[in-house]
Scaffold this motif. Structure first.
Motif, PDB file in Angstrom:
ATOM      1  N   PHE A 195       7.274  43.115  62.535  1.00  0.00           N
ATOM      2  CA  PHE A 195       7.692  42.616  61.222  1.00  0.00           C
ATOM      3  C   PHE A 195       6.502  42.534  60.284  1.00  0.00           C
ATOM      4  O   PHE A 195       5.502  41.882  60.595  1.00  0.00           O
ATOM      5  N   ASP A 196       6.622  43.206  59.140  1.00  0.00           N
ATOM      6  CA  ASP A 196       5.571  43.164  58.129  1.00  0.00           C
ATOM      7  C   ASP A 196       5.914  42.081  57.110  1.00  0.00           C
ATOM      8  O   ASP A 196       6.847  42.250  56.316  1.00  0.00           O
ATOM      9  N   PRO A 197       5.170  40.969  57.117  1.00  0.00           N
ATOM     10  CA  PRO A 197       5.488  39.877  56.178  1.00  0.00           C
ATOM     11  C   PRO A 197       5.423  40.326  54.723  1.00  0.00           C
ATOM     12  O   PRO A 197       6.105  39.761  53.871  1.00  0.00           O
ATOM     13  N   SER A 218      -3.484  40.966  55.499  1.00  0.00           N
ATOM     14  CA  SER A 218      -2.962  42.295  55.811  1.00  0.00           C
ATOM     15  C   SER A 218      -2.213  42.261  57.138  1.00  0.00           C
ATOM     16  O   SER A 218      -2.363  41.319  57.939  1.00  0.00           O
ATOM     17  N   TYR A 219      -1.410  43.287  57.334  1.00  0.00           N
ATOM     18  CA  TYR A 219      -0.589  43.389  58.551  1.00  0.00           C
ATOM     19  C   TYR A 219      -0.654  44.820  59.057  1.00  0.00           C
ATOM     20  O   TYR A 219      -0.571  45.767  58.265  1.00  0.00           O
ATOM     21  N   VAL A 220      -0.820  44.961  60.363  1.00  0.00           N
ATOM     22  CA  VAL A 220      -0.683  46.292  60.973  1.00  0.00           C
ATOM     23  C   VAL A 220       0.098  46.144  62.273  1.00  0.00           C
ATOM     24  O   VAL A 220       0.054  45.088  62.923  1.00  0.00           O
ATOM     25  N   PHE A 221       0.822  47.203  62.615  1.00  0.00           N
ATOM     26  CA  PHE A 221       1.473  47.254  63.936  1.00  0.00           C
ATOM     27  C   PHE A 221       0.785  48.373  64.694  1.00  0.00           C
ATOM     28  O   PHE A 221       0.842  49.536  64.293  1.00  0.00           O
ATOM     29  N   THR A 222       0.108  48.004  65.779  1.00  0.00           N
ATOM     30  CA  THR A 222      -0.653  49.008  66.515  1.00  0.00           C
ATOM     31  C   THR A 222      -0.677  48.659  68.003  1.00  0.00           C
ATOM     32  O   THR A 222      -0.721  47.479  68.364  1.00  0.00           O
ATOM     33  N   ASP A 223      -0.610  49.679  68.833  1.00  0.00           N
ATOM     34  CA  ASP A 223      -0.594  49.492  70.296  1.00  0.00           C
ATOM     35  C   ASP A 223       0.492  48.510  70.732  1.00  0.00           C
ATOM     36  O   ASP A 223       0.269  47.688  71.634  1.00  0.00           O
ATOM     37  N   GLY A 224       1.635  48.566  70.088  1.00  0.00           N
ATOM     38  CA  GLY A 224       2.752  47.706  70.462  1.00  0.00           C
ATOM     39  C   GLY A 224       2.590  46.251  70.050  1.00  0.00           C
ATOM     40  O   GLY A 224       3.326  45.378  70.525  1.00  0.00           O
ATOM     41  N   LYS A 225       1.613  45.982  69.177  1.00  0.00           N
ATOM     42  CA  LYS A 225       1.365  44.589  68.769  1.00  0.00           C
ATOM     43  C   LYS A 225       1.402  44.442  67.252  1.00  0.00           C
ATOM     44  O   LYS A 225       0.902  45.312  66.522  1.00  0.00           O
ATOM     45  N   ASN A 226       1.965  43.328  66.822  1.00  0.00           N
ATOM     46  CA  ASN A 226       1.816  42.910  65.425  1.00  0.00           C
ATOM     47  C   ASN A 226       0.432  42.280  65.282  1.00  0.00           C
ATOM     48  O   ASN A 226       0.040  41.456  66.110  1.00  0.00           O
TER      49      ASN A 226
END
Lengths: 107, 142
Positions: free
Chosen positions: B84-86, B122-130
């Motif tokens: 989820f990207d806030p 900032s927000y990133v989704f990487t390697d299966g993690k928020n």
């Protein structure tokens, strides 16, 4: 500091003393106290917040709930709020809908 | 500071708050920016726990770490809940903020407070993690 909300009634005025940290983990307790107060149909809701050290949006949502539950004619007074807690209320526009005071005459 | 890994439950908010307070104290942040950062982290952690885990019926952990440099304090929250990207949420504008409480919707304030409280988010989704990243610039805040 653990959250606490203490309700007292005097002549149709509901006074709730809030202490500690009001976030999503403690907001349900605050909501319970609002519901308990609403049962007695108060004409005013006075929130004594001198000792409330932290206020997150979950607490703000309970204030919205309080206004919607008790009705627009029930004025809400926020008393003794200061520093960043007061800043959060103002930033969120709540100062347009509640009376913010340093003290309350019968507090 | 050592990172902290906690169960993704609302009871963990207290420990998360203490961690941020310790980090801001070590960084020498003034009261107002320190509070803003604590509030921002609390709001995002609440969203992760509530929407990313509990409502999705997922058990898991939430981890928090702090990195202090000469010019910034960076806090990172990681979780493996629902991505989820806030920042995808619509923020309340002045028209909403000026509404009387009896006409206000109860949503949207959390992310608004996050962005008001920190210098960068900032927000990133990487390697299966928020990964939710909060940055405070130290110059002017201490």
């Amino acid at each position: 500091m653990a959250f606490d909300a203490q309700l007292a009634f005097k002549e149709k005025v509901a006074k709730i003393t809030l202490t500690g940290s009001l976030d999503a983990s403690s907001a349900p307790r605050f909501k319970e106290v609002i519901e308990e107060a609403a049962l007695q149909s108060p004409t005013k809701l006075v929130l004594l917040m001198d000792s409330l050290e932290f206020l997150a949006s979950a607490g703000l949502r309970v204030l919205i709930f309080a206004k919607q539950k008790m009705g627009a004619t029930v004025d809400i007074y926020v008393v003794g709020s200061q520093g960043p807690v007061l800043g959060t209320l103002e930033m969120s526009g709540f100062h347009h809908s509640v009376y913010i005071q340093d003290t309350y005459a019968d507090a | 500071m050592m990172s902290l890994c906690l169960p993704a439950t609302l009871d963990s908010l207290d420990e998360i708050g203490k961690y941020v307070v310790a980090a801001t104290s070590e960084a020498g942040l003034d009261t107002k920016p320190a509070y803003g950062l604590r509030l921002a982290v609390d709001e995002i952690a609440t969203n992760i726990i509530t929407h990313g885990y509990e409502e999705a019926g997922i058990d898991g952990n939430i981890s928090i770490s702090a990195e202090l440099t000469a010019s910034t304090l960076k806090i990172v929250i990681e979780d493996t809940g629902i991505p989820f990207d806030p920042l995808s949420r619509k923020l309340p504008g002045e028209d909403i903020l000026n509404l009387p409480l009896e006409e206000r919707d109860i949503g949207g304030l959390g992310i608004f407070l996050v962005l008001k409280g920190v210098d960068d988010f900032s927000y990133v989704f990487t390697d299966g993690k928020n990964r939710n990243i909060f940055v405070m610039n130290l110059a002017g805040h201490n």
